[in-house]
Design an enzyme around this catalytic site. Structure first.
Site, PDB file in Angstrom:
ATOM      1  N   SER A 143      49.868  65.247-126.573  1.00  0.00           N
ATOM      2  CA  SER A 143      49.616  66.684-126.405  1.00  0.00           C
ATOM      3  C   SER A 143      50.845  67.454-126.864  1.00  0.00           C
ATOM      4  O   SER A 143      51.955  66.911-126.870  1.00  0.00           O
ATOM      5  CB  SER A 143      49.357  67.014-124.937  1.00  0.00           C
ATOM      6  OG  SER A 143      49.362  68.422-124.736  1.00  0.00           O
ATOM      7  N   TYR A 157      51.006  65.319-115.788  1.00  0.00           N
ATOM      8  CA  TYR A 157      50.330  65.331-117.092  1.00  0.00           C
ATOM      9  C   TYR A 157      51.361  65.367-118.220  1.00  0.00           C
ATOM     10  O   TYR A 157      51.301  64.587-119.179  1.00  0.00           O
ATOM     11  CB  TYR A 157      49.391  66.532-117.170  1.00  0.00           C
ATOM     12  CG  TYR A 157      48.601  66.626-118.457  1.00  0.00           C
ATOM     13  CD1 TYR A 157      47.445  65.872-118.633  1.00  0.00           C
ATOM     14  CD2 TYR A 157      49.004  67.462-119.492  1.00  0.00           C
ATOM     15  CE1 TYR A 157      46.709  65.950-119.812  1.00  0.00           C
ATOM     16  CE2 TYR A 157      48.282  67.549-120.668  1.00  0.00           C
ATOM     17  CZ  TYR A 157      47.137  66.795-120.827  1.00  0.00           C
ATOM     18  OH  TYR A 157      46.417  66.867-121.999  1.00  0.00           O
TER      19      TYR A 157
END
Ligand code: NAD
Length: 257
Positions: A143, A157
């Site tokens: 990401s 995350y």
């Protein structure tokens, strides 16, 4: 046909990026192994592919489980005879993921188990299969948050995606002489369920959009197209890359309005 004769295993194939990639890879003539814990939507992905004349099988597997990952690779080889492309894409972002003080250990552990261990286990069982096939391409979904910090944190995350990026680089180097390429796809904020369930008001969406130079969220299809490039021979000299598909977010200091 960019994936003619290739067998591609895609995790998280029931929804979002994984689903779009499964459909796109099949349209490019790959045989697709669609892996997910979401059996209903996973089977729907396979049905969509078959309706268009493509080849696919569904495997219910939890990527955080060693046994499940061994099984999904075994199914790929049993069903289609080999594995050429491994797209470790499944991931979670939990609502109780916050800063270091507020985030529980359970949230940390579960996030790391799916997002980081899941990629490790996919590679643990997938790489021997790629070797048996004479090489191949691994794409790990990281990401943009692996590269940028945010004041609205999701600490587990973010850490898990940093892990994906780091392990991708190392795997790329270790296996570079074996005709196995390993790249990290780093999406920007997307209009998928994973993010939209948090950005559930127009105000929250707008607050995020001001940081994206293109002024819009990305689409799963756009990530599938980037993954297709990394899966195909068109990217034959690309390995260990941090492949950003983020609408310019990581290049920006100030965005145009
Ligand atoms: P999504 O929620 O639409 O799809 C994720 C899929 O993974 C779902 O089908 C889910 O059932 C599956 N999954 C979850 N846990 C699993 C497990 N343990 N085993 C097997 N499958 C599991 O999300 P998406 O936006 O398509 O996300 C795909 C990947 O892209 C994730 O790794 C995510 O972190 C990453 N990503 C998303 C964004 C975004 O803004 N949506 C941005 C950057 C990176």
């Amino acid at each position: 046909m960019r994936l003619q004769g290739k067998v591609a295993l895609i995790t998280g194939a029931a929804n979002g990026i994984g689903r779009e990639a499964a459909v796109l890879f099949a349209a490019e003539k790959a045989c697709v192994v669609a892996v997910d814990i979401d059996e209903k939507n996973g089977r729907e992905t396979v049905a969509t592919i078959e309706e268009s004349g493509g080849k696919a099988v569904f495997v219910r597997a939890d990527v955080s489980s060693n046994d499940d990952c061994r099984e999904m690779v075994a199914v790929a080889e049993q069903a289609f005879g080999r594995l050429n492309v491994l797209f470790n894409n499944a991931g979670i972002m939990l609502s109780s993921d916050d800063d270091a003080i507020a985030t529980d250990e359970e949230v940390w552990d579960r996030t790391m188990a799916v997002n980081a261990r899941g990629v490790f286990l996919g590679c643990k069982h997938g790489i021997p299969a790629l070797r048996r096939a004479g090489g191949g391409s691994i794409i790990n979904t990281a990401s943009f948050v692996a590269l940028l910090g945010a004041a609205t944190p999701q600490i587990a995350y973010t850490a898990s995606k940093g892990a994906v990026l780091a392990l991708t680089r190392e795997l790329a180097i270790i296996h570079a002489r074996e005709n196995i390429r390993v790249n990290a796809l780093c999406p920007g904020p997307l209009r998928t369920e994973l993010l939209m369930k948090f950005l559930d008001t127009e105000e929250k969406k707008q607050r995020r959009l001001v940081h994206i130079p293109m002024g819009r969220f990305g689409e799963s299809k756009e990530m599938a197209q980037a993954a297709l490039f990394l899966a195909s021979e068109e990217s034959s000299y690309i390995t260990g890359a941090t492949f950003l598909a983020d609408g310019g977010i990581t290049a920006a200091y100030v965005t145009p309005i």
